[in-house]
Design an enzyme around this catalytic site. Structure first.
Site, mmCIF file in Angstrom:
data_model
loop_
_atom_site.group_PDB
_atom_site.id
_atom_site.type_symbol
_atom_site.label_atom_id
_atom_site.label_comp_id
_atom_site.label_asym_id
_atom_site.label_seq_id
_atom_site.Cartn_x
_atom_site.Cartn_y
_atom_site.Cartn_z
ATOM 1 N N ASN A 76 10.085 1.350 9.264
ATOM 2 C CA ASN A 76 9.064 2.198 8.793
ATOM 3 C C ASN A 76 7.903 2.822 9.746
ATOM 4 O O ASN A 76 6.832 1.830 9.908
ATOM 5 C CB ASN A 76 8.350 1.731 7.402
ATOM 6 C CG ASN A 76 7.326 2.477 6.732
ATOM 7 O OD1 ASN A 76 6.932 3.372 7.274
ATOM 8 N ND2 ASN A 76 7.085 1.937 5.504
ATOM 9 N N ILE A 117 0.991 -1.021 -0.138
ATOM 10 C CA ILE A 117 -0.034 0.012 0.015
ATOM 11 C C ILE A 117 0.935 1.207 -0.101
ATOM 12 O O ILE A 117 1.682 1.438 0.861
ATOM 13 C CB ILE A 117 -0.955 0.074 1.244
ATOM 14 C CG1 ILE A 117 -2.031 -0.935 1.318
ATOM 15 C CG2 ILE A 117 -1.678 1.310 1.537
ATOM 16 C CD1 ILE A 117 -3.008 -0.944 2.566
ATOM 17 N N TYR A 118 1.090 1.826 -1.075
ATOM 18 C CA TYR A 118 1.851 3.015 -1.075
ATOM 19 C C TYR A 118 1.005 4.177 -1.737
ATOM 20 O O TYR A 118 -0.048 4.141 -2.589
ATOM 21 C CB TYR A 118 2.994 2.704 -2.385
ATOM 22 C CG TYR A 118 4.099 2.095 -1.494
ATOM 23 C CD1 TYR A 118 5.024 2.448 -0.768
ATOM 24 C CD2 TYR A 118 4.251 0.814 -1.977
ATOM 25 C CE1 TYR A 118 5.929 1.701 -0.244
ATOM 26 C CE2 TYR A 118 5.265 -0.153 -1.509
ATOM 27 C CZ TYR A 118 6.111 0.378 -0.598
ATOM 28 O OH TYR A 118 7.000 -0.289 0.012
ATOM 29 N N GLY A 132 -4.420 6.070 2.283
ATOM 30 C CA GLY A 132 -3.895 4.725 2.575
ATOM 31 C C GLY A 132 -5.035 3.862 3.275
ATOM 32 O O GLY A 132 -5.137 2.810 3.305
ATOM 33 N N TYR A 177 -0.898 0.080 10.880
ATOM 34 C CA TYR A 177 -1.327 -1.189 10.893
ATOM 35 C C TYR A 177 -1.707 -1.673 12.379
ATOM 36 O O TYR A 177 -2.698 -2.386 12.797
ATOM 37 C CB TYR A 177 -0.210 -2.400 10.129
ATOM 38 C CG TYR A 177 -0.366 -2.031 8.771
ATOM 39 C CD1 TYR A 177 -1.400 -2.392 8.179
ATOM 40 C CD2 TYR A 177 0.774 -1.800 8.220
ATOM 41 C CE1 TYR A 177 -1.362 -2.070 6.696
ATOM 42 C CE2 TYR A 177 1.204 -1.605 6.723
ATOM 43 C CZ TYR A 177 -0.182 -1.652 6.090
ATOM 44 O OH TYR A 177 -0.326 -1.626 4.629
ATOM 45 N N LYS A 236 -2.628 0.391 14.544
ATOM 46 C CA LYS A 236 -3.993 1.146 14.717
ATOM 47 C C LYS A 236 -5.180 0.215 14.171
ATOM 48 O O LYS A 236 -6.341 0.321 14.784
ATOM 49 C CB LYS A 236 -3.935 2.433 14.311
ATOM 50 C CG LYS A 236 -5.244 3.482 14.459
ATOM 51 C CD LYS A 236 -4.919 4.581 13.415
ATOM 52 C CE LYS A 236 -5.483 4.411 12.195
ATOM 53 N NZ LYS A 236 -5.539 5.554 11.366
#
Length: 175
Positions: free
Chosen positions: A136, A97-98, A109, A143, A145
């Site tokens: 990162n 996912i970018y 996102g 993720y 969260k």
């Protein structure tokens, strides 16, 4: 947010996929890696041949986030044998996912992520998993969260540099 559309990527979109793939990867990782390693990775991982093969694979799907005709982010999902690791028929892998840096913090996102979860539920996946580079922190926080938990680590090679990815998963249902 309401003017962002999600669109399934097909072979005719290969040039746009190559462009957004290279640009977002560069924006995310260039300052933490050598120029040579970045150049090699961008050339190989986003070559026309590799993207053609990935787009032709029925066990992988790509989706663009589009705002006013402009691709601002993308999602790559893998099923079954196309998963980079676990290759579990009951799982869905979010490989990428970018989102373009200028759109960070604008819920793009989250939109792509929600699409992945929707597909995981439609395909009756028991869980969703992914790998995130340990440095990162933005992605790790995102993720966590969203309910993902760490379950393993693996090595990701960027040129001659070995980096550690934290593997995370979100249980959707008990099999």
């Amino acid at each position: 947010m309401e003017n962002i559309q999600l669109k399934k990527v097909t072979l005719i979109d290969i040039d746009q996929l190559q462009k957004i793939g290279r640009q977002t990867f560069f924006e995310t990782f260039a300052e933490s890696n050598t120029e040579e390693n970045m150049k090699e990775y961008l050339e190989n991982s986003f070559s026309t041949e590799k993207l053609h093969s990935e787009l032709s694979n029925t066990n992988s799907e790509f989706y663009f986030a589009v705002e006013k005709e402009t691709v601002i982010g993308y999602l790559k999902l893998n099923f079954g044998a196309s998963q980079t690791e676990l290759k579990d028929a009951k799982a869905l892998e979010i490989e990428r996912i970018y989102v373009l840096k200028e759109f960070h913090g604008k819920k793009v996102g989250q939109l792509l992520y929600e699409k992945a979860i929707q597909i995981a539920k439609e395909t009756k996946s028991d869980y969703v998993w992914l790998g995130v580079w340990e440095e990162n922190h933005r992605a790790l926080a995102f993720y966590k969260k969203n309910g993902f938990v760490e379950f393993d680590k693996h090595i990701f090679r960027l040129g001659n540099d070995e980096q550690t990815d934290i593997m995370m998963k979100l249980q959707l249902r008990v099999s």
